[in-house]
Each structure stands twice: as structure tokens, then as C-alpha cells.
Enzyme design. Structure first.
Site, PDB file in Angstrom:
ATOM      1  N   ASP A  49      77.051  27.020  89.147  1.00 28.87           N
ATOM      2  CA  ASP A  49      77.852  28.321  89.297  1.00 28.87           C
ATOM      3  C   ASP A  49      77.285  29.102  90.125  1.00 28.87           C
ATOM      4  O   ASP A  49      76.091  29.038  90.608  1.00 28.87           O
ATOM      5  CB  ASP A  49      77.647  29.105  87.925  1.00 28.87           C
ATOM      6  CG  ASP A  49      78.884  29.680  87.550  1.00 28.87           C
ATOM      7  OD1 ASP A  49      79.690  29.986  88.463  1.00 28.87           O
ATOM      8  OD2 ASP A  49      78.780  30.302  86.530  1.00 28.87           O
ATOM      9  N   GLU A  73      88.906  33.613  82.030  1.00 23.55           N
ATOM     10  CA  GLU A  73      87.786  34.369  81.717  1.00 23.55           C
ATOM     11  C   GLU A  73      88.027  35.754  82.312  1.00 23.55           C
ATOM     12  O   GLU A  73      87.347  36.897  81.724  1.00 23.55           O
ATOM     13  CB  GLU A  73      86.589  33.797  82.516  1.00 23.55           C
ATOM     14  CG  GLU A  73      86.445  33.943  83.883  1.00 23.55           C
ATOM     15  CD  GLU A  73      85.376  33.392  84.402  1.00 23.55           C
ATOM     16  OE1 GLU A  73      84.479  32.724  83.627  1.00 23.55           O
ATOM     17  OE2 GLU A  73      85.183  33.535  85.545  1.00 23.55           O
TER      18      GLU A  73
END
Length: 652
Positions: A404, A459
Site C-alpha cells: 500500500d 472505501e
């Protein structure tokens, strides 16, 4: 194993043309196999290309070239020394079947050789055109810049993925504006342009040892720009590492190589973009030899709801007991994986597991229950501890990693992606690149790389009200064109725009429940998330039962209905079973379901549809069933922000 079948047809024997007179004016043409697309290459004073579709100019003459330090600009005053033409028609069988089990690779190709040690390769498919440079220069070369882009009519419509800088997560909303209105602005890729009814998507593939492509808006087109080589960066924490000093060039690389493909996917209708596989076909061939261990699948994801559960006899959190619950949920519902997202280790040290988590116990329990565990990592920490960390993950028996926050696409970072893919593959670890740039072919070269974020996904509902149904039916035509998309669908708390509230701890989605269910057929990701919590799914058993039956790989895909930003409906086949999903934007609508794609015999259709009150209560979803044949015609009724989803199984 990824392999290419024997060619069905290799038409047009190789044509070797003798060196041409340097003073001759040369415009060369290449047409697609169906002759609907034509590329014109001008090799006179300045190398350029133009594209027409059915006789209408689509891309106006656009200069292309590369400027190399100490050598000059390849493409200026080019001296054509020869050309080669051929036609190719063969079949590729991907290790991971994203859109289809087999992919037809059918194109005409023209290679132009120039004095000075370089060549231009141009391919024309029925679905678009692509070109790349090749060089045969000694040693290393320094690429100061590449001249690329597309010249367009100022009034053409650009679906503009706006960027603030090239240090970016590449997460976009798409604003429609005239090309001329993007002048002076930074544009991400893929970017989509409409010229009348024709749709064009610009992106790249075969990206290796070279920076990622961005676009700069001009009055009459889009010009390529690239992040320069990073000479220095400053780590603010374990994930934010902005470049603080740049070189005066974009790449230093081998002088004998092929450079990335510049791709223009072209379709007379938006639906054609959904089946276009040019970015995969133009990627570098597979390097990973043993692939039997690569298992796509669905994933129970913890982060969207922050490990918060209800209806359980313990207080949930980032601890062993909560993750055992996730493992049980995955096993009970035949989900292949869970993710342990941020929080399982002490940030900054991948070898320091939080004391609340017994990793060996969890790995052993997951193995016992037939569930794989994918571990989230911050990219910078992984870079610092790569060998030790990946070795530890392999010893534990982890199934993969989720990397990430990269936020960059300079040459070093592009190489980092491949280094991660290679090192993970050596330990039989799957990879999910989150906080990433768009897919650019790596998933073909290293098929253990299953999916990428680089998208405004679910998200964003945790902190924004901009994640609208209109966005949901726009991104399949643009972002998904580049490759698999880690949108993370599956929200069970659903609301219409007027009732929506962004909530970090108890997130909801905009649009109906059926809209979320349809995403499992529309959005392609061989590692597909169930974003909501086990508690939410258990409270909605019919929705959970539907999701767990949907595969993540497809033998065949078909577009049923498609209009950019308004609606999309697709049918996917796995074996004898078909899966249909339809989504709409703000407007409710009825769409016909023509089942003529079914085979002979009878089928049972099980659907999850917007309920009669879904226009008010977005969670209203109803289950229906019907016997059908290929002669059946049904109506899919979609509420505003709605959806429709079905599984169609053969009965006899």
C-alpha cells in the site's frame, strides 16, 4: 501455464523493403483487420501519427519521438531504411482468466526501421491501435523526454481524471469537459475522449524500467508528461516518501530494448471498451514459469469496518480472536482468503507483530480451515525489510501480500513493483497493489499479481459523499480498461444520496443493495473483496448467499447494455453457468434481458433485484426465481442508483 496456441493464421508474409531514398516524402498507412481503423505514419520532417475511424479523423497528426542525451531526438528528420509488414491471428490463454479463458490476439503490424539505431512498431487491431519505440543502441541511454500524446479537436469531450501532481494514488472521479478546457491541467491515465459517438481510451502497457505516463492538457490535445528520475526523497513516515530532488531526465535504461506501448482503445460504442483486452495482449510475456499455485478468489476484508463486529460473544478488535472469527466466516462461506490489514504489526517493523495477535496460531488455524491469509504491508517498510519480511511470511504460510501507499510512478518505483512481484513469486505469495498506479501489464508478466487499486473505490464512503452511482457506472469504461480493479464491493448498509452520511466507523454506500451485488459481475478483479463485516453479511443472508456463489474468473464475457456514466449490464460465463449484473446511475430504468446467449436446454434463473420500495429504502432487495431458455426475454427493473443481479444455471 500461460502459453500461446499455434497460430490459426499468419497472413501477409514478411515484407522486407529495401532502404528508401532519404529525400523521399513518405506517408505510410496501416489498417485494422476489419479496415475500420486506419493509422497514418508521416516519416518526413517529423515522425508523427494520425488515426481515422470509418473515414472520420479521430486523432489528428501528433508528433512522436524520444530525446536521448548525447544522441538527439529520435523522430526528428527521420531517415527510413526499411519496413516490415505482417498480420497476426493467434490465441492467448492467460493464467488468470479476467474477461475470458482465451483471448484472440488479431492485428496488423508495421515496423519502420530508421537510421540511427531505432524503430517504430505500430499495431492496428479492430479494437484500437498501439505503437512503441525500439532501440538497438550500445550500453545505457539516458532518456531526457518522450514526445507522445494525442492531438484532438478542441470540442471533443474528455472524461478528465484530474491530478494535482504526479505523486499520486491515481484515484479519480471523472468530470466531462471539452478538451480545450483541460489546457494547462494534469490528466491521469487511462483517460477517455469522445469524438461524436466514438470512444477512445488512452493508456499504456509493457511498462518496465521506465516511468509511468501522465498527460498535460493542451488547447487541442493531450501531451505526455513523465515523472523524472528521483535523485532524493524524504521519508515523512512509513508510507509518505515524496521525491525532493529530481534529475533532468526521465529514465536511464538499456540502449537495446523495447519501450512501453502507447495504446488507443477505440470503439464506436462504449460497450466495446468493456471487452477490449489490448492492455493485456500488449504486456510483456510471462516470466513466471510455475503457476499452478496461483489461486484467485474472494476475500473477507477487515479494514472497511475497522474490525468492528456485533452479535459475537467477545469484544472485537485487532486481536487473535477477531481474526479467528474472520477465518471462520471465510471458511463457512467458501471464501478463499481473509486480509489482515493495517494494525497487525508495529508500523515501521514488519517483523514486530502486535502482542494482541498470535500469528503462528492464526496461520495454523487458517490452514486447518482451508483459508489463506493475505498480509497488508506499507511499501516503504517492505522495501527496507523485503528479504527478511517475505521469508518470514513464507515460513508462516501466508498466501500473499497487499502492498500500500506507493503514490509514485517514477522509474525507481515502477521497478519496485516488479521487484515485489518477482520476490513474492519466489516465495509463492500473491500480490495486491493498493495505493497504486493503474495496471500497466505487470499482471501478465507476473501473474501472481492479481489486482490493483488506483481507483476511487468503496472505501471513500468512509469520508466522502462523492462516491455516487454515476461514478460506479463510469469507471468500468475508463479505469477498468487498463486491467483488474480493486474497488472492494459488497456494502450491506445502503442509502440514497439524500439519506447518505459519510461515517468512518459505520460506513454505508450510495445506491441500492442490488447495485452493490451487481458489482461482482461488472467489476473485474481476480482477488475480489467482501468489504463489509461478517456481522453485516450474516444479518443479510440472501445477499451473502448470492455473493459467495459468484466466481472471480470468467470463461466468457458479453456486454448487454452500456452507456458511459448512465448504465451498464454484462453477462459472464463460467462453465455452463451464466452470471448477469446490471447497474444504473441516478436514473431508474428498465433494461431488457435477452437470454439468447444461453445454450440449448433449460435453465434456472435466481435473481437479486431492487425491491418495490428500493427507491426509498436502498436496502430493499428481493429474491426471484424463474425457469428460462435461450428464447426468454425478461425485464430488469432498476431503481434510481439501482441494480439487478442473477445466476443462471443449466438444469438439462
Amino acid at each position: 501455464m500461460n502459453h500461446t496456441s499455434l497460430a490459426r493464421r499468419l497472413a501477409g508474409a514478411l515484407l522486407l523493403i529495401a532502404p528508401l531514398a532519404g529525400h523521399a516524402a513518405r506517408q505510410l498507412e496501416l489498417s485494422s483487420p476489419d479496415r475500420q481503423l486506419r493509422v497514418t505514419i508521416d516519416t518526413r520532417e517529423r515522425l508523427s501519427f494520425a488515426v481515422s475511424h470509418r473515414g472520420t479523423d479521430l486523432v489528428l497528426p501528433t508528433p512522436i519521438g524520444m530525446t536521448l542525451a548525447g544522441i538527439g531526438t529520435l523522430g526528428e528528420k527521420p531517415r527510413l531504411t526499411g519496413q516490415q509488414r505482417r498480420s497476426v491471428d493467434h490465441t492467448v490463454r492467460p493464467v488468470v482468466a479476467q474477461k475470458s479463458r482465451e483471448v484472440r490476439d488479431h492485428y496488423n503490424v508495421l515496423q519502420l526501421d530508421f537510421a540511427g539505431g531505432y524503430a517504430l512498431e505500430v499495431r492496428a487491431y479492430d479494437e484500437g491501435v498501439a505503437y512503441r519505440f525500439r532501440t538497438t543502441l550500445p550500453g545505457q541511454v539516458t532518456v531526457e523526454n518522450e514526445q507522445a500524446g494525442i492531438n484532438l479537436r478542441p470540442q471533443d469531450t474528455l472524461y478528465w481524471p484530474q491530478e494535482k501532481s504526479m505523486q499520486s494514488h491515481n484515484e479519480h472521479y471523472y468530470q466531462a469537459l471539452a478538451v480545450s478546457d483541460a489546457a494547462g491541467k494534469l490528466v491521469g491515465v487511462p483517460a477517455l475522449v469522445q469524438n461524436g459517438g466514438v470512444h477512445l481510451v488512452f493508456t499504456e502497457s509493457g511498462l518496465r524500467d521506465y516511468p509511468g505516463l501522465y498527460l498535460h492538457g493542451e488547447t487541442a490535445g493531450l501531451r505526455a508528461v513523465f515523472p523524472k528520475v528521483a535523485l532524493a526523497d524524504t521519508a515523512r513516515d512509513d508510507r509518505n516518501v515524496p521525491v525532493t530532488q529530481e534529475a533532468g531526465y526521465i529514465a536511464r535504461t538499456d540502449g537495446k530494448r523495447a519501450f512501453p506501448w502507447r495504446i488507443l482503445g477505440i470503439s464506436a460504442n462504449a460497450g466495446g471498451l468493456l471487452l477490449n483486452q489490448m492492455p493485456y495482449l500488449l504486456a510483456e510475456p510471462q516470466e513466471l514459469k510455475e503457476t499452478s499455485w496461483i489461486k484467485p478468489g474472494k476475500v473477507a476484508w477487515d479494514w472497511y469496518n475497522g474490525n468492528k463486529l456485533y452479535g459475537v460473544p467477545f469484544k472485537s478488535g485487532l486481536d487473535t480472536r477477531t481474526y479467528r472469527h474472520y477465518i471462520d466466516f471465510a471458511a463457512d462461506n467458501r471464501l478463499e482468503y481473509i486480509i489482515m490489514d493495517e494494525g497487525w504489526y508495529k508500523l515501521g517493523d514488519l517483523l514486530a507483530v502486535k502482542p494482541e495477535i498470535d500469528m503462528p496460531e492464526l496461520m495454523a488455524y487458517a490452514r486447518q480451515r482451508g483459508v489463506g491469509i493475505i498480509l497488508w504491508v506499507s511499501w516503504k517498510t517492505l522495501d527496507t525489510q523485503m528479504t527478511a519480511a517475505l521469508d518470514q511470511f513464507a515460513r508462516w504460510g501466508a498466501a500473499g501480500i497487499k502492498v500500500d501507499f506507493m503514490q509514485r510512478s517514477d522509474q525507481w518505483m515502477v521497478n519496485y513493483y516488479e521487484r515485489v512481484a518477482r520476490e513474492a513469486a519466489a516465495r509463492r505469495l500473491l500480490v495486491d497493489f493498493h495505493g497504486s498506479f493503474k495496471p500497466s501489464g505487470l499482471q501478465r508478466t507476473w501473474p501472481n499479481v492479481l489486482t490493483f487499486e488506483g481507483v476511487k473505490g468503496l472505501e471513500n464512503n468512509k469520508w466522502s459523499d462523492k462516491q455516487t452511482p454515476e461514478h460506479d457506472v463510469t469507471l468500468p469504461f475508463i479505469r477498468m480498461f487498463a486491467g483488474p480493479i480493486d474497488y472492494t464491493p459488497g456494502a450491506m448498509s445502503n442509502a440514497h444520496r439524500k439519506d447518505f452520511v459519510a461515517s468512518f466507523d459505520r460506513p454505508m454506500s450510495q445506491g441500492t443493495r442490488a447495485h452493490q451485488l451487481a458489482m461482482y459481475m461488472i467489476y473485474e478483479s481476480p482477488l475480489q473483496m467482501l468489504a463489509d463485516s461478517p456481522s453485516q453479511y450474516r444479518a443479510n443472508p440472501s445477499s451473502l448467499d448470492f455473493i459467495r456463489q459468484v466466481p472471480v474468473e470468467w470463461d466468457e464475457s458479453r456486454v448487454l447494455h452500456a452507456q458511459l456514466g448512465r448504465y451498464v449490464a454484462m453477462a459472464r460465463r463460467r462453465g455452463d453457468t451464466w452470471y448477469v449484473g446490471a447497474m444504473t446511475g441516478a436514473d431508474g430504468r428498465d433494461l431488457e434481458l435477452d437470454l439468447s446467449f444461453l445454450g440449448d436446454g433449460t435453465y434456472q434463473l435466481e435473481s437479486m433485484e431492487d425491491g418495490p420500495n428500493a427507491g426509498v429504502f436502498a436496502t430493499d432487495v428481493q429474491k426471484s426465481s424463474a425457469g428460462v431458455t435461450r428464447g426468454s426475454r425478461l425485464t430488469m427493473r432498476l431503481a434510481p442508483g439501482g441494480g439487478w443481479a442473477a445466476i443462471i444455471r443449466k438444469t438439462k
